[in-house]
Design a protein around this motif. Structure first.
Motif, PDB file in Angstrom:
ATOM      1  N   ALA A  15      11.988   3.663  -2.614  1.00 39.41           N
ATOM      2  CA  ALA A  15      10.990   2.733  -3.147  1.00 39.41           C
ATOM      3  C   ALA A  15       9.571   3.280  -3.008  1.00 39.41           C
ATOM      4  N   ALA A  16       9.328   4.069  -1.941  1.00 42.03           N
ATOM      5  CA  ALA A  16       7.976   4.581  -1.686  1.00 42.03           C
ATOM      6  C   ALA A  16       7.488   5.478  -2.811  1.00 42.03           C
ATOM      7  N   THR A  17       8.405   6.156  -3.485  1.00 40.97           N
ATOM      8  CA  THR A  17       7.995   7.039  -4.581  1.00 40.97           C
ATOM      9  C   THR A  17       7.544   6.253  -5.802  1.00 40.97           C
ATOM     10  N   ARG A  18       7.743   4.939  -5.765  1.00 41.63           N
ATOM     11  CA  ARG A  18       7.413   4.107  -6.915  1.00 41.63           C
ATOM     12  C   ARG A  18       6.353   3.055  -6.588  1.00 41.63           C
ATOM     13  N   SER A  19       5.690   3.190  -5.439  1.00 40.76           N
ATOM     14  CA  SER A  19       4.694   2.195  -5.041  1.00 40.76           C
ATOM     15  C   SER A  19       3.396   2.405  -5.816  1.00 40.76           C
ATOM     16  N   ALA A  20       2.689   1.306  -6.039  1.00 44.10           N
ATOM     17  CA  ALA A  20       1.447   1.331  -6.821  1.00 44.10           C
ATOM     18  C   ALA A  20       0.244   1.523  -5.904  1.00 44.10           C
ATOM     19  N   ARG A  21      -0.932   1.579  -6.501  1.00 45.81           N
ATOM     20  CA  ARG A  21      -2.183   1.695  -5.755  1.00 45.81           C
ATOM     21  C   ARG A  21      -3.068   0.493  -6.050  1.00 45.81           C
ATOM     22  N   VAL A  22      -3.827   0.064  -5.040  1.00 43.30           N
ATOM     23  CA  VAL A  22      -4.770  -1.044  -5.183  1.00 43.30           C
ATOM     24  C   VAL A  22      -6.150  -0.514  -4.845  1.00 43.30           C
ATOM     25  N   ALA A  23      -7.075  -0.578  -5.809  1.00 40.56           N
ATOM     26  CA  ALA A  23      -8.421  -0.027  -5.630  1.00 40.56           C
ATOM     27  C   ALA A  23      -8.350   1.443  -5.208  1.00 40.56           C
ATOM     28  N   GLY A  24      -7.427   2.185  -5.824  1.00 47.13           N
ATOM     29  CA  GLY A  24      -7.331   3.617  -5.592  1.00 47.13           C
ATOM     30  C   GLY A  24      -6.543   4.047  -4.371  1.00 47.13           C
ATOM     31  N   ARG A  25      -6.028   3.119  -3.600  1.00 46.69           N
ATOM     32  CA  ARG A  25      -5.298   3.456  -2.380  1.00 46.69           C
ATOM     33  C   ARG A  25      -3.894   2.868  -2.408  1.00 46.69           C
TER      34      ARG A  25
ATOM     35  N   ASP B  49      18.142   1.303   5.634  1.00 50.34           N
ATOM     36  CA  ASP B  49      16.797   0.811   5.308  1.00 50.34           C
ATOM     37  C   ASP B  49      15.816   1.962   5.116  1.00 50.34           C
ATOM     38  N   THR B  50      15.965   3.024   5.911  1.00 48.54           N
ATOM     39  CA  THR B  50      15.082   4.188   5.769  1.00 48.54           C
ATOM     40  C   THR B  50      15.261   4.846   4.407  1.00 48.54           C
ATOM     41  N   LEU B  51      16.516   5.016   3.993  1.00 54.44           N
ATOM     42  CA  LEU B  51      16.788   5.677   2.715  1.00 54.44           C
ATOM     43  C   LEU B  51      16.334   4.829   1.533  1.00 54.44           C
ATOM     44  N   LEU B  52      16.618   3.536   1.576  1.00 55.48           N
ATOM     45  CA  LEU B  52      16.198   2.663   0.485  1.00 55.48           C
ATOM     46  C   LEU B  52      14.672   2.576   0.416  1.00 55.48           C
ATOM     47  N   GLY B  53      14.028   2.548   1.590  1.00 52.14           N
ATOM     48  CA  GLY B  53      12.569   2.505   1.620  1.00 52.14           C
ATOM     49  C   GLY B  53      11.934   3.779   1.101  1.00 52.14           C
ATOM     50  N   ALA B  54      12.544   4.921   1.430  1.00 58.66           N
ATOM     51  CA  ALA B  54      12.005   6.201   0.951  1.00 58.66           C
ATOM     52  C   ALA B  54      12.077   6.281  -0.570  1.00 58.66           C
TER      53      ALA B  54
ATOM     54  N   ALA C  34       7.213  -3.278  -4.273  1.00 61.50           N
ATOM     55  CA  ALA C  34       8.331  -2.484  -3.768  1.00 61.50           C
ATOM     56  C   ALA C  34       8.438  -2.623  -2.254  1.00 61.50           C
ATOM     57  N   VAL C  35       9.658  -2.792  -1.748  1.00 59.88           N
ATOM     58  CA  VAL C  35       9.888  -2.901  -0.313  1.00 59.88           C
ATOM     59  C   VAL C  35      10.101  -1.491   0.237  1.00 59.88           C
ATOM     60  N   LEU C  36       9.212  -1.056   1.122  1.00 61.78           N
ATOM     61  CA  LEU C  36       9.172   0.333   1.570  1.00 61.78           C
ATOM     62  C   LEU C  36       9.952   0.577   2.857  1.00 61.78           C
ATOM     63  N   GLY C  37      10.412  -0.472   3.508  1.00 61.17           N
ATOM     64  CA  GLY C  37      11.156  -0.286   4.745  1.00 61.17           C
ATOM     65  C   GLY C  37      11.373  -1.601   5.447  1.00 61.17           C
ATOM     66  N   GLN C  38      12.261  -1.573   6.436  1.00 58.28           N
ATOM     67  CA  GLN C  38      12.602  -2.774   7.186  1.00 58.28           C
ATOM     68  C   GLN C  38      13.206  -2.355   8.520  1.00 58.28           C
ATOM     69  N   VAL C  39      12.832  -3.029   9.590  1.00 61.76           N
ATOM     70  CA  VAL C  39      13.437  -2.801  10.903  1.00 61.76           C
ATOM     71  C   VAL C  39      13.749  -4.156  11.530  1.00 61.76           C
ATOM     72  N   ALA C  40      14.672  -4.137  12.466  1.00 63.17           N
ATOM     73  CA  ALA C  40      15.042  -5.362  13.177  1.00 63.17           C
ATOM     74  C   ALA C  40      14.317  -5.425  14.511  1.00 63.17           C
ATOM     75  N   VAL C  41      13.892  -6.623  14.898  1.00 67.11           N
ATOM     76  CA  VAL C  41      13.316  -6.840  16.223  1.00 67.11           C
ATOM     77  C   VAL C  41      14.443  -6.732  17.251  1.00 67.11           C
ATOM     78  N   ARG C  42      14.233  -5.931  18.257  1.00 69.01           N
ATOM     79  CA  ARG C  42      15.266  -5.738  19.279  1.00 69.01           C
ATOM     80  C   ARG C  42      15.460  -7.007  20.105  1.00 69.01           C
ATOM     81  N   GLU C  43      16.642  -7.157  20.652  1.00 67.58           N
ATOM     82  CA  GLU C  43      16.956  -8.324  21.480  1.00 67.58           C
ATOM     83  C   GLU C  43      15.987  -8.410  22.653  1.00 67.58           C
ATOM     84  N   LYS C  44      15.515  -9.609  22.946  1.00 61.98           N
ATOM     85  CA  LYS C  44      14.574  -9.891  24.024  1.00 61.98           C
ATOM     86  C   LYS C  44      13.245  -9.157  23.836  1.00 61.98           C
TER      87      LYS C  44
END
Length: 335
Positions: free
Chosen positions: A69-79, A62-67, A112-122
């Protein structure tokens, strides 16, 4: 391994929903297409994919795929604006074990999906979101989050990463909501916008003021009132929420805040809904090890590729790419 993942992404772009379908796509693709993706040994079978995905380091993937995608993310109102939200993969529930709950980051605008993590058990979504923020490049970005994440520690983490936050306050946070509601909003100028479509009219009115002294979120610069009035088939509903943001009035006047908050829901409409409805994620029988999360990551990447290529209707895009083996391969190699 990289070639196997590339093949799997292409198969998902062509509509594959599980191991069997990915293996069938690889068999049909032929040796030339597989070599273009780096697979020199020919097609793999379902059991190879099942073993690989169950054992794969999902965090690293997920880190590698997100990294990427991050190089291709757009900007909204300049950010760069990033939405954080979670989704349970309901179909992956196995016996008494809970279904995995995944928290994703989506770039407003590009989808673009920039990352994903799983919620840990409990555990719950709050620490998972903080884990995700810790692996994202947030420098100069704006992070939008719903009311669950309106937490002091989360705000501090965003500020320390060099970003701004926009946090929502709803009635479940009774004290903070009541104090914000009591501010003299009637005397504050408003910015409004009305949108029409899908049989409804929605008007969003935003009023923003400098942060009161009693707000103790790290870096807080403004608070705002957001009123949503939706009329559908003659029936009107009104919802009022409040915002706390570290973005100041110069960089984020009321109309910009409204755009950021409206775009936040892209993560629900353009990602979670698509994974559920178009890819049938909640009906998937993939349940072993890390495989449900890996499959979710492949769907995220397929959606990102298609969004970046200009596709608005993902279902139609899957059908388009299913009709010609070269199409998903070309999409991946030129994406």
């Amino acid at each position: 391994m990289a070639a196997l993942i590339a093949v799997a992404v292409c198969a998902v772009v062509a509509g594959a929903r599980g191991f069997t379908a990915i293996g069938e796509w690889a068999q049909d693709a032929g040796a030339v297409a597989l070599r273009r993706l780096g697979l020199e040994r020919g097609a793999m079978d379902e059991s190879t994919l099942r073993r690989l995905f169950a054992r794969l380091d999902a965090d690293r993937l997920d880190t590698l795929l997100g990294a990427w995608a991050a190089t291709r993310s757009a900007r909204v109102a300049g950010r760069r604006v990033i939405a954080i939200d979670g989704k349970t993969v309901r179909g992956a529930r196995d016996g008494d074990a809970a279904a995995p709950h995944l928290v994703a980051a989506l770039a407003h605008g590009s989808g673009a999906v920039l990352g994903q993590v799983a919620v840990r058990e409990k555990s719950n979504e709050i620490p998972a979101a903080r884990d995700l923020l810790g692996v994202l490049d947030l420098d100069g970005a704006v992070v939008t989050m719903d009311a669950l994440h309106t937490q002091h520690d989360t705000a501090t983490l965003v500020i320390e990463a060099g970003a701004d936050y926009v946090l929502t306050v709803k009635a479940n946070q009774k004290t903070l909501y009541a104090r914000l509601k009591a501010l003299p909003w009637a005397r504050i100028p408003a910015a409004s916008r009305t949108d029409r479509g899908h049989g409804r009219r929605a008007t969003r009115t935003v009023k923003a003021v400098d942060v009161p002294a009693w707000i103790d979120f790290t870096g807080a610069a403004q608070v705002a009132q957001l009123r949503r009035t939706v009329t559908r088939k003659g029936k009107r509903t009104v919802e009022i929420v409040y915002l706390v943001t570290s973005a100041d009035a110069r960089t984020a006047p009321a109309e910009v805040l409204a755009a950021w908050v409206q775009s936040h829901w892209e993560i629900e409409n353009r990602l979670h809904w698509v994974r559920d409805v178009t890819f049938g994620e909640d009906r998937s029988q993939v349940r072993t090890g890390n495989a449900p999360r890996v499959m979710a990551g492949l769907r995220n990447t397929a959606i990102t590729l298609l969004r970046l290529h200009g596709h608005h209707n993902i279902a139609a895009a899957l059908r388009h790419h299913a009709r010609d083996t070269d199409r998903p391969v070309n999409l991946l190699l030129t994406g």
